[in-house]
Design an enzyme around this catalytic site. Structure first.
Site, PDB file in Angstrom:
ATOM      1  N   ASP A  41      23.240  -3.986  27.470  1.00 58.69           N
ATOM      2  CA  ASP A  41      23.927  -2.931  26.458  1.00 58.69           C
ATOM      3  C   ASP A  41      23.929  -1.608  27.075  1.00 58.69           C
ATOM      4  OD1 ASP A  41      24.970  -2.640  23.789  1.00 58.69           O
ATOM      5  OD2 ASP A  41      23.421  -2.247  23.059  1.00 58.69           O
ATOM      6  N   THR A  91      18.089  -1.271  15.085  1.00 60.93           N
ATOM      7  CA  THR A  91      17.270  -0.398  14.202  1.00 60.93           C
ATOM      8  C   THR A  91      16.938  -1.062  13.127  1.00 60.93           C
ATOM      9  OG1 THR A  91      18.426   1.593  14.895  1.00 60.93           O
ATOM     10  CG2 THR A  91      17.241   1.780  13.216  1.00 60.93           C
TER      11      THR A  91
END
Length: 286
Positions: free
Chosen positions: A83, A230
């Site tokens: 990523d 997150t």
């Protein structure tokens, strides 16, 4: 099961009109939790290792090889994805290591430089049958395209995909990286327009900032790959804080890290089931 090609998982989700969870690995315990979540839900998952994660561990190989081993031993399909790689060489190393997909992030470059670099990575990846994701501009939270009010232009997106040959495109539709509140407002009308204009699956970055309802609506409008980091990190941290508060004398880190791992597993399994709902349905899958 063995390590699954990202292309197979993406194609199946896109064809079915459902979403697939792509969750970030931070360390071994995260990877273990995410694989356990996929097995609990009975659904595939994409494990993501970012360039930041690679840097944290002093290189790609330690965390990548551990994640590959977990994927190969899993009872459900697990793919491994690189990523946000701004370093072209890192993307090439991931391809050589056996990743099923890479995201080259050329957002820091000019448009023409971004196209050229992304094309180079794509050509190398496709020779190894590796899937490639890219994005236009910088995602919100990094001073760019997914900041509130910034949106992907459909015509530019079509031109970018044609020029680079990428297999999936992350688009700016109102989300933002590293949000700790789920208050983002996603532009589902734009998602539908982009979905109709492009012949590659769409990717939602910054999904931690979007509510369940917003994500389901985005998937119904044409979003396929749903990136979450997150939000899950918050569950991990909260569980550790709670454990240490209740057990102030503990010194064995495995005990409190295990609590964090368990918390991620439960929430990640819930999200995988949510993303896999068929359009127009509610509740969990049969």
């Amino acid at each position: 099961m063995t390590l699954a090609p990202t292309r197979e998982l993406m194609d199946a989700a896109a064809a079915g009109g459902t979403g697939i969870g792509a969750f970030n690995v931070i360390h071994l315990e995260t990877a273990e939790a995410l694989v356990a979540a996929a097995e609990l839900a009975g659904l595939p998952v994409i494990l993501q290792i970012s360039e930041n994660c690679s840097n944290f561990h002093g290189g790609l190989e330690p965390v990548a090889l551990a994640s590959l081993a977990l994927a190969q031993a899993a009872s459900v399909p697990v793919a491994l994805h690189l990523d946000h790689a701004e370093d072209e060489q890192l993307a090439l190393r991931a391809i050589d290591l056996g990743f099923g997909s890479v995201m080259y992030d050329g957002a820091h470059l000019s448009y023409d430089e971004n196209v050229a670099a992304t094309r180079r990575v794509t050509e190398y990846a496709h020779r190894a049958n590796v899937y490639v994701e890219a994005e236009l501009g910088k995602v919100g939270g990094k001073d760019g395209a997914h900041a509130p009010g910034v949106r992907t232009d459909p015509e530019e997106a079509v031109a970018f995909v044609a020029a680079t040959g990428v297999d999936a495109l992350a688009v700016a539709v109102g989300s933002s990286h590293a949000m700790t509140s789920r208050s983002a407002s996603l532009d589902t009308d734009l998602i539908a327009i982009l979905h109709a204009a492009l012949d590659v699956p769409l990717v939602l970055h910054g999904s931690s900032g979007a509510s369940d309802e917003q994500i389901v609506a985005a998937i119904s409008a044409g979003m396929t790959k749903i990136n979450v980091s997150t939000h899950l990190n918050g569950f991990f941290t909260a569980a550790i804080r709670e454990y240490l508060t209740a057990n102030p004398s503990v010194v064995d880190s495995r005990k409190y890290v295990a609590a964090g791992r368990k918390a991620i597993t439960g929430e990640a399994a819930r999200l995988l089931e949510l993303f896999a709902l068929l359009p127009g349905t509610t509740g969990t899958r049969d």
